[in-house]
Each structure stands twice: as structure tokens, then as C-alpha cells.
Design a protein around this motif. Structure first.
Motif, PDB file in Angstrom:
ATOM      1  N   ILE A   1      11.660  68.163  15.580  1.00 59.47           N
ATOM      2  CA  ILE A   1      12.184  69.488  15.925  1.00 59.47           C
ATOM      3  C   ILE A   1      11.306  70.155  16.981  1.00 59.47           C
ATOM      4  O   ILE A   1      11.808  70.773  17.916  1.00 59.47           O
ATOM      5  CB  ILE A   1      12.312  70.362  14.657  1.00 59.47           C
ATOM      6  CG1 ILE A   1      13.439  69.812  13.777  1.00 59.47           C
ATOM      7  CG2 ILE A   1      12.577  71.819  15.011  1.00 59.47           C
ATOM      8  CD1 ILE A   1      13.496  70.418  12.394  1.00 59.47           C
ATOM      9  N   ARG A   2       9.990  70.002  16.863  1.00 54.61           N
ATOM     10  CA  ARG A   2       9.066  70.572  17.837  1.00 54.61           C
ATOM     11  C   ARG A   2       9.310  69.979  19.219  1.00 54.61           C
ATOM     12  O   ARG A   2       9.355  70.690  20.227  1.00 54.61           O
ATOM     13  CB  ARG A   2       7.623  70.327  17.393  1.00 54.61           C
ATOM     14  CG  ARG A   2       6.608  71.073  18.234  1.00 54.61           C
ATOM     15  CD  ARG A   2       5.161  70.829  17.809  1.00 54.61           C
ATOM     16  NE  ARG A   2       4.960  70.874  16.377  1.00 54.61           N
ATOM     17  CZ  ARG A   2       4.408  69.881  15.647  1.00 54.61           C
ATOM     18  NH1 ARG A   2       4.007  68.763  16.231  1.00 54.61           N
ATOM     19  NH2 ARG A   2       4.246  69.997  14.360  1.00 54.61           N
ATOM     20  N   ARG A   3       9.493  68.650  19.276  1.00 55.67           N
ATOM     21  CA  ARG A   3       9.788  67.983  20.553  1.00 55.67           C
ATOM     22  C   ARG A   3      11.085  68.503  21.153  1.00 55.67           C
ATOM     23  O   ARG A   3      11.169  68.766  22.356  1.00 55.67           O
ATOM     24  CB  ARG A   3       9.901  66.468  20.356  1.00 55.67           C
ATOM     25  CG  ARG A   3       8.596  65.736  20.293  1.00 55.67           C
ATOM     26  CD  ARG A   3       8.796  64.234  20.429  1.00 55.67           C
ATOM     27  NE  ARG A   3       9.757  63.686  19.498  1.00 55.67           N
ATOM     28  CZ  ARG A   3       9.462  63.196  18.291  1.00 55.67           C
ATOM     29  NH1 ARG A   3       8.211  63.180  17.871  1.00 55.67           N
ATOM     30  NH2 ARG A   3      10.405  62.709  17.507  1.00 55.67           N
ATOM     31  N   LEU A   4      12.096  68.642  20.321  1.00 55.60           N
ATOM     32  CA  LEU A   4      13.404  69.123  20.782  1.00 55.60           C
ATOM     33  C   LEU A   4      13.312  70.538  21.344  1.00 55.60           C
ATOM     34  O   LEU A   4      13.848  70.824  22.416  1.00 55.60           O
ATOM     35  CB  LEU A   4      14.403  69.084  19.624  1.00 55.60           C
ATOM     36  CG  LEU A   4      15.798  69.608  19.921  1.00 55.60           C
ATOM     37  CD1 LEU A   4      16.481  68.730  20.962  1.00 55.60           C
ATOM     38  CD2 LEU A   4      16.612  69.667  18.650  1.00 55.60           C
ATOM     39  N   ARG A   5      12.617  71.412  20.629  1.00 55.68           N
ATOM     40  CA  ARG A   5      12.483  72.798  21.091  1.00 55.68           C
ATOM     41  C   ARG A   5      11.723  72.872  22.401  1.00 55.68           C
ATOM     42  O   ARG A   5      12.081  73.639  23.295  1.00 55.68           O
ATOM     43  CB  ARG A   5      11.787  73.644  20.031  1.00 55.68           C
ATOM     44  CG  ARG A   5      12.673  73.948  18.855  1.00 55.68           C
ATOM     45  CD  ARG A   5      11.961  74.731  17.789  1.00 55.68           C
ATOM     46  NE  ARG A   5      12.867  75.024  16.693  1.00 55.68           N
ATOM     47  CZ  ARG A   5      12.467  75.292  15.469  1.00 55.68           C
ATOM     48  NH1 ARG A   5      11.186  75.312  15.159  1.00 55.68           N
ATOM     49  NH2 ARG A   5      13.347  75.547  14.518  1.00 55.68           N
ATOM     50  N   LYS A   6      10.666  72.077  22.526  1.00 53.37           N
ATOM     51  CA  LYS A   6       9.889  72.070  23.762  1.00 53.37           C
ATOM     52  C   LYS A   6      10.731  71.552  24.927  1.00 53.37           C
ATOM     53  O   LYS A   6      10.698  72.095  26.023  1.00 53.37           O
ATOM     54  CB  LYS A   6       8.640  71.204  23.589  1.00 53.37           C
ATOM     55  CG  LYS A   6       7.748  71.219  24.804  1.00 53.37           C
ATOM     56  CD  LYS A   6       6.371  70.719  24.491  1.00 53.37           C
ATOM     57  CE  LYS A   6       5.509  70.897  25.714  1.00 53.37           C
ATOM     58  NZ  LYS A   6       4.143  71.200  25.384  1.00 53.37           N
ATOM     59  N   ARG A   7      11.529  70.502  24.661  1.00 56.10           N
ATOM     60  CA  ARG A   7      12.391  69.949  25.692  1.00 56.10           C
ATOM     61  C   ARG A   7      13.423  70.978  26.144  1.00 56.10           C
ATOM     62  O   ARG A   7      13.694  71.123  27.329  1.00 56.10           O
ATOM     63  CB  ARG A   7      13.085  68.700  25.161  1.00 56.10           C
ATOM     64  CG  ARG A   7      13.779  67.900  26.226  1.00 56.10           C
ATOM     65  CD  ARG A   7      14.473  66.667  25.683  1.00 56.10           C
ATOM     66  NE  ARG A   7      13.615  65.851  24.860  1.00 56.10           N
ATOM     67  CZ  ARG A   7      13.969  65.372  23.651  1.00 56.10           C
ATOM     68  NH1 ARG A   7      15.132  65.616  23.138  1.00 56.10           N
ATOM     69  NH2 ARG A   7      13.125  64.633  22.967  1.00 56.10           N
ATOM     70  N   ARG A   8      14.003  71.711  25.195  1.00 55.98           N
ATOM     71  CA  ARG A   8      14.981  72.743  25.543  1.00 55.98           C
ATOM     72  C   ARG A   8      14.349  73.850  26.371  1.00 55.98           C
ATOM     73  O   ARG A   8      14.946  74.335  27.335  1.00 55.98           O
ATOM     74  CB  ARG A   8      15.598  73.346  24.280  1.00 55.98           C
ATOM     75  CG  ARG A   8      16.631  72.482  23.659  1.00 55.98           C
ATOM     76  CD  ARG A   8      17.245  73.152  22.459  1.00 55.98           C
ATOM     77  NE  ARG A   8      18.247  72.299  21.862  1.00 55.98           N
ATOM     78  CZ  ARG A   8      18.715  72.460  20.630  1.00 55.98           C
ATOM     79  NH1 ARG A   8      18.277  73.450  19.887  1.00 55.98           N
ATOM     80  NH2 ARG A   8      19.627  71.653  20.164  1.00 55.98           N
ATOM     81  N   LYS A   9      13.138  74.246  26.002  1.00 61.11           N
ATOM     82  CA  LYS A   9      12.435  75.305  26.739  1.00 61.11           C
ATOM     83  C   LYS A   9      12.131  74.852  28.165  1.00 61.11           C
ATOM     84  O   LYS A   9      12.341  75.599  29.131  1.00 61.11           O
ATOM     85  CB  LYS A   9      11.146  75.670  25.999  1.00 61.11           C
ATOM     86  CG  LYS A   9      10.432  76.852  26.559  1.00 61.11           C
ATOM     87  CD  LYS A   9       9.229  77.226  25.714  1.00 61.11           C
ATOM     88  CE  LYS A   9       8.496  78.403  26.314  1.00 61.11           C
ATOM     89  NZ  LYS A   9       7.317  78.765  25.540  1.00 61.11           N
ATOM     90  N   LYS A  10      11.642  73.620  28.320  1.00 60.49           N
ATOM     91  CA  LYS A  10      11.330  73.099  29.648  1.00 60.49           C
ATOM     92  C   LYS A  10      12.595  72.953  30.496  1.00 60.49           C
ATOM     93  O   LYS A  10      12.582  73.241  31.694  1.00 60.49           O
ATOM     94  CB  LYS A  10      10.617  71.748  29.539  1.00 60.49           C
ATOM     95  CG  LYS A  10       9.189  71.857  29.027  1.00 60.49           C
ATOM     96  CD  LYS A  10       8.502  70.528  29.016  1.00 60.49           C
ATOM     97  CE  LYS A  10       7.692  70.408  30.276  1.00 60.49           C
ATOM     98  NZ  LYS A  10       6.747  69.284  30.249  1.00 60.49           N
TER      99      LYS A  10
ATOM    100  N   ARG B   1      15.387  74.718  30.196  1.00 62.34           N
ATOM    101  CA  ARG B   1      15.817  76.068  30.570  1.00 62.34           C
ATOM    102  C   ARG B   1      14.965  76.597  31.720  1.00 62.34           C
ATOM    103  O   ARG B   1      15.466  77.195  32.668  1.00 62.34           O
ATOM    104  CB  ARG B   1      15.728  76.984  29.343  1.00 62.34           C
ATOM    105  CG  ARG B   1      16.060  78.419  29.544  1.00 62.34           C
ATOM    106  CD  ARG B   1      17.425  78.767  30.118  1.00 62.34           C
ATOM    107  NE  ARG B   1      18.533  77.915  29.789  1.00 62.34           N
ATOM    108  CZ  ARG B   1      19.566  77.667  30.618  1.00 62.34           C
ATOM    109  NH1 ARG B   1      19.622  78.216  31.812  1.00 62.34           N
ATOM    110  NH2 ARG B   1      20.539  76.876  30.259  1.00 62.34           N
TER     111      ARG B   1
ATOM    112  N   THR C   1      14.709  64.310  29.845  1.00 61.71           N
ATOM    113  CA  THR C   1      15.666  64.157  28.758  1.00 61.71           C
ATOM    114  C   THR C   1      16.710  63.082  29.052  1.00 61.71           C
ATOM    115  O   THR C   1      17.110  62.918  30.201  1.00 61.71           O
ATOM    116  CB  THR C   1      16.359  65.511  28.465  1.00 61.71           C
ATOM    117  OG1 THR C   1      17.251  65.353  27.386  1.00 61.71           O
ATOM    118  CG2 THR C   1      17.083  66.062  29.657  1.00 61.71           C
TER     119      THR C   1
END
Length: 60
Positions: A11-20, A22, A46
Motif C-alpha cells: 500500500i505504501r508503494r502504491l500511494r507513493k507511486r500515485r503521488k509521484k 500526480r 508504473t
């Protein structure tokens, strides 16, 4: 042994990927970064980059 539960790390990886992602898309829209460079970085970031590029209209 790695710290944290696997799902939490996922989940942490996913959130960081989404933030980057965006952040890159915002920079492309503002014009502070070349669109070709944004596309290159998204492809490295991604596996779903082609869908994102198509959706945001960066190519074409």
C-alpha cells in the motif's frame, strides 16, 4: 527480515507511486517539464503508464 507486513508495504508503494504520478502530470500541465520527459519517467515509474498517458492526452 524486512520490517512491516507485506500488504502495508504494498500500500505504501502504491500511494507513493500515485503521488509521484500526480506530481509529474501536474508539472506537464503547468509546462515546467517537457512532456516527452514526463512520458519517459511515467514509463519507468508504473506498468500502467500507457493508460495514463492516453487518458491525460500527453501524446498526440
Amino acid at each position: 527480515m524486512p520490517s512491516g507486513i507485506e500488504r502495508v508495504r504494498e500500500i505504501r508503494r502504491l500511494r507513493k507511486r500515485r503521488k509521484k504520478t500526480r506530481n509529474l502530470l501536474d508539472r506537464a500541465k503547468k509546462g515546467t517539464m517537457e512532456k516527452a520527459e514526463v512520458i519517459r519517467k511515467l514509463r519507468l515509474l508504473t506498468p500502467g503508464a500507457d493508460v495514463i498517458i492516453e487518458r491525460e492526452g500527453l501524446k498526440g
